[in-house]
Write a protein that holds these residues in place. Structure first.
Motif, mmCIF file in Angstrom:
data_model
loop_
_atom_site.group_PDB
_atom_site.id
_atom_site.type_symbol
_atom_site.label_atom_id
_atom_site.label_comp_id
_atom_site.label_asym_id
_atom_site.label_seq_id
_atom_site.Cartn_x
_atom_site.Cartn_y
_atom_site.Cartn_z
ATOM 1 N N ILE A 10 0.856 -1.183 0.000
ATOM 2 C CA ILE A 10 0.000 0.000 0.000
ATOM 3 C C ILE A 10 0.891 1.232 0.000
ATOM 4 O O ILE A 10 1.840 1.323 0.792
ATOM 5 N N ILE A 17 -1.203 2.743 7.849
ATOM 6 C CA ILE A 17 -1.984 1.535 7.545
ATOM 7 C C ILE A 17 -2.418 0.880 8.845
ATOM 8 O O ILE A 17 -3.590 0.514 9.002
ATOM 9 N N VAL A 91 0.638 -5.717 9.416
ATOM 10 C CA VAL A 91 1.188 -4.606 8.638
ATOM 11 C C VAL A 91 2.697 -4.614 8.840
ATOM 12 O O VAL A 91 3.179 -4.601 9.974
ATOM 13 N N LEU A 100 0.276 -4.965 3.626
ATOM 14 C CA LEU A 100 -0.841 -5.504 4.397
ATOM 15 C C LEU A 100 -0.968 -6.979 4.056
ATOM 16 O O LEU A 100 -1.041 -7.345 2.877
ATOM 17 N N LYS A 127 -6.857 -1.251 0.084
ATOM 18 C CA LYS A 127 -5.710 -0.517 -0.474
ATOM 19 C C LYS A 127 -6.162 0.844 -0.998
ATOM 20 O O LYS A 127 -5.563 1.876 -0.683
ATOM 21 N N ILE A 130 -7.222 3.191 1.981
ATOM 22 C CA ILE A 130 -6.086 3.614 2.808
ATOM 23 C C ILE A 130 -5.206 4.593 2.044
ATOM 24 O O ILE A 130 -4.773 5.606 2.597
ATOM 25 N N GLU A 131 -4.937 4.320 0.775
ATOM 26 C CA GLU A 131 -4.114 5.246 -0.018
ATOM 27 C C GLU A 131 -4.806 6.592 -0.175
ATOM 28 O O GLU A 131 -4.162 7.635 -0.071
ATOM 29 N N GLU A 134 -4.436 8.486 3.052
ATOM 30 C CA GLU A 134 -3.048 8.905 3.282
ATOM 31 C C GLU A 134 -2.738 10.193 2.517
ATOM 32 O O GLU A 134 -2.119 11.100 3.028
#
Length: 138
Positions: A10, A17, A91, A100, A127, A130-131, A134
């Motif tokens: 990721i 994460i 993680v 992950l 993925k 979370i991306e 971020e």
């Protein structure tokens, strides 16, 4: 017993994460928005409500910040019905990003192909969420 393992790198820091994974009460907001409509935690039990109203009850077995590992078990509401379910997320740091790892053990073995497809789809959605989160951080 079938064991299904999914891994994905990721494009986010491992700590970010982990913060998302360990936030067991915010699955609907941080990990699988859209896939999960509501999350409720009562002690060690987590209840995930899906958009169609279906609810799955999970037992949060362990949250280990040192090893960045979360273990849980579906105890009620699995579709299709499972005789046994245990899963964990780990993680790991991988350079500036994180990996992950989602391992799921189930019975009966005959359901492994269906669960494998679900976890492939699920980890891809995680993925993406979370991306996106971020990159939204200041």
């Amino acid at each position: 017993m079938a064991s299904i393992r999914q891994e994905v790198v990721i494009n986010a820091a491992a700590q970010h994460i982990w913060d998302v994974i360990r936030d067991v009460g915010a699955v609907h907001e941080r990990l699988l928005p859209g896939r999960v409509a509501e999350t409720r935690v009562a002690g060690v039990d987590r209840f995930l409500t899906f958009p169609d109203g279906h609810v799955i009850q999970e037992l949060i077995v362990a949250i280990d910040d040192e090893s960045r590992r979360l273990a849980y078990s579906v105890v009620e509401g699995a579709r299709p019905a499972l005789d046994y379910h245990h899963a964990s997320f780990e993680v790991r740091a991988e350079g500036e990003y994180g990996r992950l790892i989602w391992t799921t053990d189930i019975l009966p073995d005959t359901l492994a192909p269906e669960i494998r497809i679900r976890t492939q789809i699920g980890i891809a959605e995680m993925k993406k969420s979370i991306e996106a989160a971020e990159y939204e951080q200041p």
